[in-house]
Design a protein around this motif. Structure first.
Motif, mmCIF file in Angstrom:
data_model
loop_
_atom_site.group_PDB
_atom_site.id
_atom_site.type_symbol
_atom_site.label_atom_id
_atom_site.label_comp_id
_atom_site.label_asym_id
_atom_site.label_seq_id
_atom_site.Cartn_x
_atom_site.Cartn_y
_atom_site.Cartn_z
ATOM 1 N N LYS B 13 62.285 81.478 112.930
ATOM 2 C CA LYS B 13 61.154 82.388 112.766
ATOM 3 C C LYS B 13 59.861 81.714 113.222
ATOM 4 O O LYS B 13 59.046 82.309 113.926
ATOM 5 N N GLU B 14 59.676 80.461 112.827
ATOM 6 C CA GLU B 14 58.452 79.751 113.191
ATOM 7 C C GLU B 14 58.342 79.565 114.699
ATOM 8 O O GLU B 14 57.256 79.628 115.269
ATOM 9 N N VAL B 15 59.470 79.320 115.354
ATOM 10 C CA VAL B 15 59.443 79.112 116.799
ATOM 11 C C VAL B 15 59.243 80.450 117.520
ATOM 12 O O VAL B 15 58.406 80.562 118.423
ATOM 13 N N LEU B 16 59.993 81.476 117.084
ATOM 14 C CA LEU B 16 59.838 82.804 117.713
ATOM 15 C C LEU B 16 58.403 83.293 117.616
ATOM 16 O O LEU B 16 57.876 83.923 118.521
ATOM 17 N N ARG B 17 57.783 82.988 116.482
ATOM 18 C CA ARG B 17 56.432 83.475 116.239
ATOM 19 C C ARG B 17 55.470 83.032 117.345
ATOM 20 O O ARG B 17 54.674 83.818 117.838
ATOM 21 N N PHE B 18 55.554 81.758 117.755
ATOM 22 C CA PHE B 18 54.602 81.342 118.792
ATOM 23 C C PHE B 18 55.096 81.669 120.197
ATOM 24 O O PHE B 18 54.292 81.888 121.095
ATOM 25 N N ILE B 19 56.429 81.765 120.357
ATOM 26 C CA ILE B 19 56.924 82.116 121.689
ATOM 27 C C ILE B 19 56.547 83.551 122.037
ATOM 28 O O ILE B 19 56.199 83.874 123.173
ATOM 29 N N LYS B 20 56.562 84.437 121.014
ATOM 30 C CA LYS B 20 56.216 85.837 121.264
ATOM 31 C C LYS B 20 54.776 86.000 121.722
ATOM 32 O O LYS B 20 54.429 87.018 122.317
ATOM 33 N N VAL B 21 53.932 85.054 121.401
ATOM 34 C CA VAL B 21 52.540 85.127 121.865
ATOM 35 C C VAL B 21 52.220 83.878 122.684
ATOM 36 O O VAL B 21 51.174 83.262 122.526
ATOM 37 N N SER B 22 53.152 83.525 123.610
ATOM 38 C CA SER B 22 53.022 82.241 124.305
ATOM 39 C C SER B 22 51.818 82.171 125.231
ATOM 40 O O SER B 22 51.349 81.084 125.548
ATOM 41 N N ILE B 23 51.293 83.301 125.678
ATOM 42 C CA ILE B 23 50.096 83.236 126.527
ATOM 43 C C ILE B 23 48.986 82.546 125.760
ATOM 44 O O ILE B 23 48.284 81.683 126.272
ATOM 45 N N GLN B 24 48.873 82.922 124.514
ATOM 46 C CA GLN B 24 47.817 82.361 123.684
ATOM 47 C C GLN B 24 48.192 80.975 123.165
ATOM 48 O O GLN B 24 47.347 80.092 123.043
ATOM 49 N N THR B 25 49.472 80.767 122.872
ATOM 50 C CA THR B 25 49.839 79.552 122.159
ATOM 51 C C THR B 25 50.234 78.389 123.076
ATOM 52 O O THR B 25 50.183 77.249 122.661
ATOM 53 N N ILE B 26 50.643 78.698 124.294
ATOM 54 C CA ILE B 26 51.049 77.610 125.186
ATOM 55 C C ILE B 26 50.222 77.587 126.466
ATOM 56 O O ILE B 26 49.698 76.539 126.860
ATOM 57 N N PHE B 27 50.043 78.740 127.090
ATOM 58 C CA PHE B 27 49.365 78.723 128.388
ATOM 59 C C PHE B 27 47.862 78.520 128.264
ATOM 60 O O PHE B 27 47.269 77.821 129.078
#
Lengths: 307, 254
Positions: B13-27
Motif C-alpha cells: 500500500k505504501e509503495v502503490l501510494r507514491f507510484i500512483k502519483v509518481s509525477i509528483q513523487t519521483i519526477f
C-alpha cells in the motif's frame, strides 16, 4: 465457548469527562445485539476500546476469550468493525481497497469473497470507480464490505445506515441477518430505534457512560405498561361520553378520530365502556409500547414534560 | 510475526501510494536535481575541492543523490501519515492485525522505496554529467538504505506529531533543509573557516553525506567507519522511538 465479548469494569475519561464508568457487558456468540443510547452516551468509545482504537483507563475486554490489549492480533482478526465516520482512501478504487484490506488481514487471494461482498452490497458496478466519486451511501457500503473481507466472527456496526436510502438499507439488513443466521455475532449501534427493534435479540441502553439496562427486546418493551388505542367513529359527534375523562386522550373532530393512552389493566375496562356507550365504531387499532418509549423513559430524553 | 501477508500488504500500500502519483513523487524531485546538475556543471567547471582530486561535479553528485533520498523518504512517510490522519483512513491500519513494529517497519520501507527510487534516478541522470563511477557500490547501497530509513522514521515521527499539513513543513523547512544544505553537500566541511568545521560535526546529515561520498569517490572528510557508527546508532534509536510512539498511539489513539 459461548461468550463472544466480555466487557469488565471498563472506565474511561477524557479530562474531566467520565466517558465510560464501570461498564460491564457480556455478549453471547451468535447474538444480534443492540447498543443504544443518545449522543455522547459512550457507545462509540466502548467500541473504540474494543477495537484497539482507544486506550482504557481500567478494566478489561475479551474477544472470544482473548484480551484485546494482550492479544491484539487475535482479537482484531475476530472483529469486523464498521466505523461511524465515513473514511475512504481516494488512492484506491473499491476493488483495490478490498484487496488491500484482505491483505491486512493476512488473506492473499480473496477474489471470491470480494465479489460476494460487492454483489451483496450492490457495489459491483462501482468496483473500479474513483472512490472519491462514490455517493455517501456507497462509501458507507464500501466500509461495510471492508469490515467483512476477513469473514470475522463478530461484526460491529457503528451507526451503519446513516445516509443509506431505505431500499438499500433493507438489502443491507437482509445480508447482515443472513450472516447472523450463519452464526456470526452482530453488535449494532444505531439511532434508528425501529431498526434495533426489528433486528436485535438483546439490547443494552447506555446513557452518560453507563449501561442503564440490558434485556431482551420483548422484556424491554413489555416493561412499559402502555397500550395506545386509536378509535375511528362512523358519525360526527360534538362531545365524547364522560368516561373518557378518566384517561388521557386526543379527539380530532373533523377526522372523527380518538387517540387514547391506557395501561394494560384498564384496556379491557375501556373497551367494555366503549361497547356499552352509544359510540359507533368504524375501526379500532391497539398498539403496544415501542422501544422508543423505553428509550425515552430511561434516558430522560422524553421526560421533563410534566415538570 | 507468523503471517507476513499483513505486513506485505502494508508495504504494498505504501509503495502503490507514491507510484500512483509518481509525477509528483519521483519526477518532480528528479527535475529539480537535474537543474542543480546543469547549473553546477557549467558554473563551477574548473572548481576543485582540496584533497579530493575529482571534478567539482563529481564531488557534489553524492551529495545531490543523498539530498534526494533524504527529502523524498521524509516526504513519503510524513505525507502518508498526515493524509491518513487527516482523512481518517488511519483507522484501517489501527484496526488491522499489525504489530507496532510491523507498522513502523512497513511504513518505513515505503519511504525507503521512494527515497531509493529518487536517488537511483538522480544517479542515472548524473551519468550524463560525469563518469558515473562508484567506488564501493555495496557500501553505497547499504548507507543509502540506512539514510533513507532514518528519514522515513523521522517522517513518521513528524507525521504522528503533526496535527495539520503546516506542522510537517515546520520539520522540513526549519530542520531538514538547513541541516542538509549545511552538511557539506556542496562543499567540504574541512574547508570551512574557524569553528564552523567543528560545528558541522554536530550535524548528523554531515556523516551521511560524507560516507556516501566515500562510497562514490573513495575519499571523505572523516573516517567512514565512524560515520557508519553514527548513522547506524541514529537509525536504531529512531526505529525504537517510532515503534514506541505507535505503541502508545501517540496522537492517534484517544
Amino acid at each position: 465457548m459461548t461468550t463472544a465479548i466480555k466487557i469488565k469494569d471498563i472506565n474511561k475519561s477524557y479530562g474531566n469527562l467520565q466517558a465510560l464508568s464501570n461498564v460491564n457487558l457480556e455478549i453471547k456468540k451468535g447474538e444480534f445485539f443492540g447498543l443504544l443510547g443518545p449522543n455522547g452516551a459512550g457507545k462509540s468509545t466502548l467500541i473504540k476500546i474494543m477495537a484497539g482504537l482507544a486506550h482504557k483507563d481500567s478494566g478489561s475486554i475479551t474477544v472470544l476469550g482473548n484480551d484485546v490489549v494482550k492479544e491484539p492480533k487475535l482479537t482484531k482478526k475476530a472483529l469486523g468493525i464498521v466505523p461511524q465516520e465515513v473514511v475512504i482512501d481516494p488512492y484506491f478504487n473499491p476493488k483495490e481497497a478490498l484487496r488491500l484490506q484482505s491483505g491486512y488481514f493476512g488473506i492473499n487471494n480473496n477474489e471470491e469473497k470480494i465479489d460476494e461482498l460487492l454483489t451483496a452490497l450492490d457495489l459491483q458496478d462501482k468496483a473500479e470507480a474513483y472512490s472519491r466519486n462514490l455517493s455517501g451511501g456507497m462509501k458507507r457500503r464500501l466500509l461495510i464490505a471492508k469490515a467483512l473481507v476477513h469473514d470475522p466472527e463478530i461484526i460491529v456496526l457503528d451507526e451503519p445506515t446513516a445516509g443509506v436510502d431505505v431500499e438499500l438499507r433493507n438489502s443491507l439488513w437482509d445480508y447482515i441477518r443472513k450472516l447472523n443466521r450463519e452464526g456470526k455475532t452482530i453488535i449494532l449501534t444505531t439511532h434508528y430505534l425501529e431498526e434495533a427493534e426489528t433486528l436485535c435479540d438483546r439490547i443494552a441502553i447506555m446513557d452518560k457512560g453507563e449501561i442503564i439496562t440490558i434485556d431482551t427486546k420483548e422484556n424491554l418493551v413489555n416493561s412499559i405498561d402502555k397500550k395506545i388505542v386509536e378509535l375511528n367513529l362512523t358519525q360526527d359527534i360534538d362531545e365524547l361520553p364522560t368516561f373518557f375523562n378518566k384517561y388521557p386522550y386526543e379527539f380530532n373532530k373533523e377526522r372523527k378520530e380518538i387517540n387514547i393512552e391506557l395501561t394494560k389493566d384498564n384496556l379491557i375496562k375501556f373497551i367494555n365502556e366503549v361497547y356499552q356507550s352509544e359510540l359507533v365504531i368504524e375501526d379500532i387499532d391497539i398498539a403496544s409500547a415501542k422501544l422508543e418509549d423505553v428509550f425515552l423513559r430511561l434516558t430522560n430524553l422524553g421526560g421533563d414534560k410534566d415538570e | 510475526m507468523n503471517n507476513y501477508t499483513s505486513f506485505f500488504a502494508l508495504v504494498k500500500k505504501e509503495v502503490l501510494r507514491f507510484i500512483k502519483v509518481s509525477i509528483q513523487t519521483i519526477f518532480a524531485p528528479l527535475i529539480s536535481t537535474s537543474l542543480y546538475l546543469i547549473i553546477f556543471s557549467y558554473s563551477f567547471k574548473s572548481k576543485e575541492i582540496a584533497g579530493y582530486g575529482v571534478p567539482y561535479i563529481q564531488f557534489i553528485i553524492p551529495g545531490l543523490v543523498i539530498m534526494g533520498i533524504i527529502q523524498n523518504s521524509f516526504a513519503n512517510t510524513s505525507s502518508s501519515l498526515i493524509i491518513s490522519k487527516y482523512q481518517g483512513t488511519i483507522v484501517d491500519l489501527l484496526l488491522a492485525p499489525l504489530s507496532h513494529m510491523e507498522l513502523s517497519l512497513g511504513m518505513m520501507i515505503g519511504g525507503i522505496a521512494r527515497g531509493l527510487a529518487v536517488g537511483t534516478s538522480i544517479y542515472l541522470v548524473s551519468i550524463l554529467f560525469a563518469s558515473g563511477q562508484i567506488a564501493n557500490p555495496l557500501l553505497l547501497l547499504f548507507t543509502a538504505t540506512l539514510v533513507a530509513g532514518i528519514f522515513s522514521l523521522l517522517g513518521l515521527i513528524a507525521g504522528l506529531w503533526a496535527e495539520k499539513f503546516d506542522h510537517v513543513s515546520i520539520f522540513s523547512n526549519f530542520f531538514i533543509t538547513p541541516l542538509t544544505f549545511l552538511s557539506g553537500v556542496f562543499y567540504s566541511v574541512k574547508s570551512l573557516p574557524g569553528i564552523w568545521s567543528q560545528v558541522s560535526l554536530f550535524n548528523p546529515v554531515f556523516y551521511m553525506v560524507d560516507i556516501v561520498r566515500y562510497a562514490f569517490v573513495n575519499h571523505s572528510d572523516i573516517n567512514p567507519f565512524f560515520s557508519l557508527g553514527v548513522i547506524s546508532s541514529l537509525f536504531i534509536i529512531l526505529f525504537g522511538l517510532t515503534t514506541y510512539l505507535f505503541k502508545i498511539g501517540y496522537k492517534i489513539k484517544d
